[in-house]
Structure formats: C-alpha cells, structure tokens
Scaffold this active site. Structure first.
Site, mmCIF file in Angstrom:
data_model
loop_
_atom_site.group_PDB
_atom_site.id
_atom_site.type_symbol
_atom_site.label_atom_id
_atom_site.label_comp_id
_atom_site.label_asym_id
_atom_site.label_seq_id
_atom_site.Cartn_x
_atom_site.Cartn_y
_atom_site.Cartn_z
ATOM 1 N N VAL A 183 52.198 39.594 23.485
ATOM 2 C CA VAL A 183 51.884 41.015 23.275
ATOM 3 C C VAL A 183 50.373 41.233 23.147
ATOM 4 O O VAL A 183 49.924 42.232 22.587
ATOM 5 C CB VAL A 183 52.627 41.571 22.031
ATOM 6 N N GLN B 67 48.212 30.443 40.835
ATOM 7 C CA GLN B 67 48.882 31.448 41.679
ATOM 8 C C GLN B 67 50.351 31.620 41.242
ATOM 9 O O GLN B 67 50.665 31.354 40.102
ATOM 10 C CB GLN B 67 48.787 31.107 43.174
ATOM 11 N N ASP C 34 48.494 35.677 38.490
ATOM 12 C CA ASP C 34 47.902 36.478 37.403
ATOM 13 C C ASP C 34 48.912 36.844 36.323
ATOM 14 O O ASP C 34 48.842 37.921 35.738
ATOM 15 C CB ASP C 34 47.257 37.765 37.957
ATOM 16 N N LYS D 297 49.277 32.801 32.878
ATOM 17 C CA LYS D 297 49.701 31.410 32.695
ATOM 18 C C LYS D 297 48.732 30.660 31.796
ATOM 19 O O LYS D 297 49.126 29.762 31.068
ATOM 20 C CB LYS D 297 49.771 30.690 34.053
ATOM 21 N N ASP E 38 53.038 44.397 25.770
ATOM 22 C CA ASP E 38 52.339 45.472 25.050
ATOM 23 C C ASP E 38 51.824 46.560 25.993
ATOM 24 O O ASP E 38 51.683 47.716 25.595
ATOM 25 C CB ASP E 38 51.164 44.890 24.250
ATOM 26 N N GLY F 159 42.163 31.815 38.491
ATOM 27 C CA GLY F 159 41.332 32.213 37.353
ATOM 28 C C GLY F 159 42.190 32.303 36.112
ATOM 29 O O GLY F 159 43.138 33.077 36.081
ATOM 30 N N HIS F 160 41.908 31.461 35.127
ATOM 31 C CA HIS F 160 42.656 31.493 33.878
ATOM 32 C C HIS F 160 41.710 31.861 32.756
ATOM 33 O O HIS F 160 40.636 31.271 32.625
ATOM 34 C CB HIS F 160 43.271 30.117 33.575
ATOM 35 N N THR G 132 40.924 35.287 48.560
ATOM 36 C CA THR G 132 39.830 35.307 47.583
ATOM 37 C C THR G 132 38.505 34.886 48.238
ATOM 38 O O THR G 132 37.483 34.860 47.571
ATOM 39 C CB THR G 132 40.127 34.340 46.426
ATOM 40 N N GLY H 22 37.239 39.958 40.668
ATOM 41 C CA GLY H 22 36.976 41.277 40.085
ATOM 42 C C GLY H 22 37.732 42.401 40.787
ATOM 43 O O GLY H 22 37.594 43.569 40.433
HETATM 44 P P1 IMP Z 1 43.636 32.479 49.037
HETATM 45 O O1 IMP Z 1 44.419 31.663 48.067
HETATM 46 O O2 IMP Z 1 42.236 32.745 48.583
HETATM 47 O O3 IMP Z 1 43.708 31.938 50.426
HETATM 48 O O4 IMP Z 1 44.331 33.916 49.120
HETATM 49 C C1 IMP Z 1 45.627 34.104 49.667
HETATM 50 C C2 IMP Z 1 46.410 35.124 48.871
HETATM 51 O O5 IMP Z 1 46.669 34.618 47.575
HETATM 52 C C3 IMP Z 1 45.672 36.451 48.661
HETATM 53 O O6 IMP Z 1 46.623 37.501 48.627
HETATM 54 C C4 IMP Z 1 45.051 36.298 47.293
HETATM 55 O O7 IMP Z 1 44.804 37.534 46.660
HETATM 56 C C5 IMP Z 1 46.163 35.517 46.589
HETATM 57 N N1 IMP Z 1 45.675 34.722 45.464
HETATM 58 C C6 IMP Z 1 45.021 33.550 45.515
HETATM 59 N N2 IMP Z 1 44.760 33.107 44.282
HETATM 60 C C7 IMP Z 1 45.263 34.012 43.438
HETATM 61 C C8 IMP Z 1 45.334 34.090 42.015
HETATM 62 O O8 IMP Z 1 44.880 33.224 41.271
HETATM 63 N N3 IMP Z 1 45.944 35.196 41.517
HETATM 64 C C9 IMP Z 1 46.490 36.148 42.306
HETATM 65 N N4 IMP Z 1 46.460 36.113 43.627
HETATM 66 C C10 IMP Z 1 45.845 35.051 44.201
#
Ligand code: IMP
Length: 423
Positions: free
Chosen positions: A412, A222, A13, A16, A331, A40-41, A127, A300
C-alpha cells in the site's frame, strides 16, 4: 533448499523491486536472470531511494550475494554509472558477482535500437537501451561476452567480427555513421579491470549454492506479457521474464524452483506500443497515472494505464505456475466509487476468458468488465489486511479467486513498512 522466483505478472513495472527487497531478508543469493538496463527497480529504505537497472536490488542486504547471471545482457557504461551511484550512497558492492557468460550490450546495439525505433513503421516503443540487438547477436552467435572482455585480444577479435556485420547495416540500411572498431576497443577493453573482481562462473556458483541448501531469490525484470515467446509479440522485450527464464538464465534446473511469486499491480500499466485491452485514455486513467506516479524509472516515459485485466493475469498465473501473488499499489485505487475489472474479452462476436497473445487479435478485443464497489479511505497507513476497508478486501478476494493463486502480500506504498502480509 529454497529457490524463489519473483516474476512480473503484467507488462512490467509491477513494483517487483520492493517485493524482492522484502523477500531478500531471507536470501543468501539474489540473482538477476534476464533483461538488461531496460529494467528499473526502485527501492526505498529508511527514506533513501535506491535505483537499480542491472545490479540486483538484493545487494542492499548485507548477507546476500548479488549475482548478475548469464541470461542478463550488460551495458558496461550503464553498469559503471550505476555501480558508482550506489557506492556513493554507501552500498557495499563486494558481494556482487557477474557471470562469464553475460552478453555485453555495446554502443552499436544501442545505436541500432535507436535507428530501428526512429523508423515510422514497426516501432516497438523500446527503451532504446540496445536490448533487442544484443540478444539478436547472441542468437546469431556473434555476441561479445564478459569472458571475451577479460582477454584484450579475444575481445578485439570478437568486436571486429561483429562490426564487420553490423557496420554495413548501420551505413547502408540506416544511412548512419559506422562505428570505429579501434576506438571502441580502446574505450571498452579497460572495463575489464573494473569488472574483473566481480566475475565468476555463475552456473557453477548457483548450482553449488542450491546443492549446499542455500536460499536463492531470483529477481525477474519486465513482465510475463513482455516475454519474447509468451508475450504480445512483436511488442515484447527480447528475453524471457517468465519463471522458466529463471532456469534458462541461471542454469538452475526447473525442479529446484520451490516458490514462484507473481507480482501484479491492482490495475494495469504498459509502456511502449502494443495492444492493451483495458487501457484508459480518459480522466480516470490520468487519475491513476498521477496517484501511482506512473512514469518510467529508466526512460521517464509516462506509462499507459488501465483497469485490472484478470484474463491476462490468469494467463500469467498459468504460464508461470504462481505459488503466491503479491498485489502492489492497491493504495492508488482509493477514492473511486466503483472499480472495473476485466473478466473476459469480446472478440469477433464471441466471448472468451482465454488470453490472446497474438497482438493484432488482442488489439481487436473488447474488455468485458465486472464492477466492484470502491472505497473512499486512504489505505497507505494500513499495516494489516484486517485494517483495509471491506471493499478493498473484497477486491483482493475477487482477484484471488479469478487468478487461482493465493495473495500472500499486499503493498500500500513504497516503504517496507507499507506491506500487508498473509501467512
Ligand atoms: P526493450 O526491452 O527495450 O527492447 O523494449 C521492448 C518493450 O518492452 C517495450 O514495450 C518496452 O517499453 C518494454 N519494456 C522493457 N523493459 C521494461 C521495463 O522494465 N518495464 C516496462 N516495460 C519495459
């Protein structure tokens, strides 16, 4: 020849998507190399917001070919929903390619992920998108791939084989209803026609592109600290978000990588369970969460927030070999009297500047902070680094020195224009 990788330097998050969108102007190919629809981008262009989970955000650039390479895992239902939504927004998907070796995330993977996460002990806080079970089947060599889907008989055979192994677990370990193989095959086999136009031999496509001098941009999902080997295991994802993962996931040789961008927020966030030394559970944390709108694009969920951890960031720089840093969401930090940055950990009475990836040990680490003066002004209207308040520039300089990689971009705000470049 130029092959650039954009890697999350923290726990995901890091914005990127925005950095990829900026760099994709100069790319012929934009490639997702790992993860699946757990990512999620969000990209904002001219007031329109586009959400990506599987499809590379570079698809927004009319000259770029967007590739979902073999290291990615793909949920067909999620893919179709995303493709439909993007097409409804007018995005042209004719330049999308999907590798034959991409593993499919199937409903039994999601079910197993959900069942496992519903256990009280050992929750990862995933997730629940089925990512771990999909990579698990891949390693167990019973996975189902895009290449299988294209031939109905082969697909049916693979699905029956995997369900022979997974259904007893679903039934006996979790006491849940087994998956009906015939119904699953009937629902999923027709997806073959939906994705057939996009399917390609991704390693050949990409290796050939590199040899022809094309410009490639590899889009990480990730972050480094969620890497299955170099993150805070077991509180990690099941793939390799790190720069080396870009080679594994695409077939491109390591010596072809020419730029490795690390993307880091000006503070830290984490979603799900797992140690987080600089976490803030007070009003300061709430303020950062609200200003940064720190709620997951995919789930969410409210993200956990904390001060910038330079011990972790330096580790990420070493694991990935960052040649450039992008610092995002600067920012969000406006208005604080002072800002804390973690420069070392205290563990069992000793001070260390080395990151500790072992989760139980990291959970015992106390952050050692340095305090830097904050700035009052809102900075989302700044368009050059020189327009930033002196204390904001000093904050960036502190990061750069601690991490040992040059900051080449500062963000920013979500808009493309809210980007401060350094040549
Ligand atoms: P999984 O990838 O759904 O198996 O989740 C494993 C860990 O990676 C958990 O802590 C999720 O919250 C974290 N995670 C997976 N995808 C993301 C992402 O896109 N952003 C932030 N954390 C993620």
């Amino acid at each position: 020849m130029s092959v650039s990788v954009v890697v999350g330097a923290q726990w995901g998050d890091e914005a990127k998507g925005k950095v990829v969108d900026l760099l994709a102007h100069e790319a012929d190919y934009v490639v997702r190399y790992a993860g699946g629809s757990n990512a999620g981008h969000t990209v904002c262009v001219n007031g329109t917001t586009y959400k990506f989970h599987l499809i590379p955000s570079g698809i927004l650039h009319p000259n770029a070919t967007a590739v979902i390479a073999d290291g990615v895992v793909m949920d067909l239902r999620a893919f179709v929903a995303e493709a439909d939504a993007l097409q409804a927004q007018g995005v042209d998907l004719s330049r999308l390619r999907i590798g034959l070796g991409v593993h499919l995330t199937m409903p039994y993977h999601r079910l197993l992920d959900e069942l496992e996460e519903s256990q009280v002990e050992g929750r990862i806080g995933t997730t629940k998108r089925g990512i771990g079970p999909t990579y698990g089947d891949k390693a167990w060599r019973i996975g189902v791939r895009v290449a299988d889907l294209l031939d109905r008989d082969r697909f049916a055979q693979r699905v029956r084989r995997v369900l022979q192994r997974r259904n007893p677990t679903i039934q006996r370990v979790y006491n849940a209803k087994p998956i009906d193989a015939d119904a699953l095959i009937d629902e999923f086999a027709p997806y073959a026609e939906r994705i057939r136009p996009y399917v390609c031999d991704a390693p050949h496509l990409l290796m050939g592109a590199v040899e022809r001098g094309k410009r490639l941009l590899m889009e990480g999902a990730q972050g480094t600290l969620l890497d299955v080997d170099y993150g805070t295991y077991p509180y990690v994802t099941s793939s390799h978000p790190i720069a080396a993962g870009a080679c594994l996931g695409t077939g491109i040789a390591p010596n072809r990588l020419s730029a490795i961008w690390g993307v880091a927020k000006a503070y830290t966030t984490r979603v799900g369970e797992g140690p987080f030394p600089t976490e803030l559970t007070d009003a300061v944390g709430d303020r950062i969460r609200n200003r940064g709108r720190e709620y997951g694009t995919t789930t969410g969920r409210a993200r956990r927030v904390g001060w910038l951890d330079l011990v972790a960031l330096r580790y990420a720089a070493r694991v990935n070999g960052f040649t450039a840093l992008a610092v995002t969401l600067l920012d969000v930090l406006s208005g604080f009297e002072t800002l804390k940055v973690c420069v070392a950990y205290r563990l069992d009475g000793k001070t260390t500047r080395e990151f500790i990836a072992d989760a139980p040990a990291l959970a015992r680490c106390e952050p050692v902070y340095e305090e830097l003066p904050g700035w009052r002004e809102e900075i989302d209207g700044c368009r050059t680094l020189n327009e930033l308040p002196a204390n904001a520039r000093a904050y960036l300089q502190f990061i750069e020195q601690a991490v040992g990689a040059p900051i080449r971009l500062v963000s920013v705000g979500p808009g493309r224009e809210q980007t401060l470049w350094r040549d």
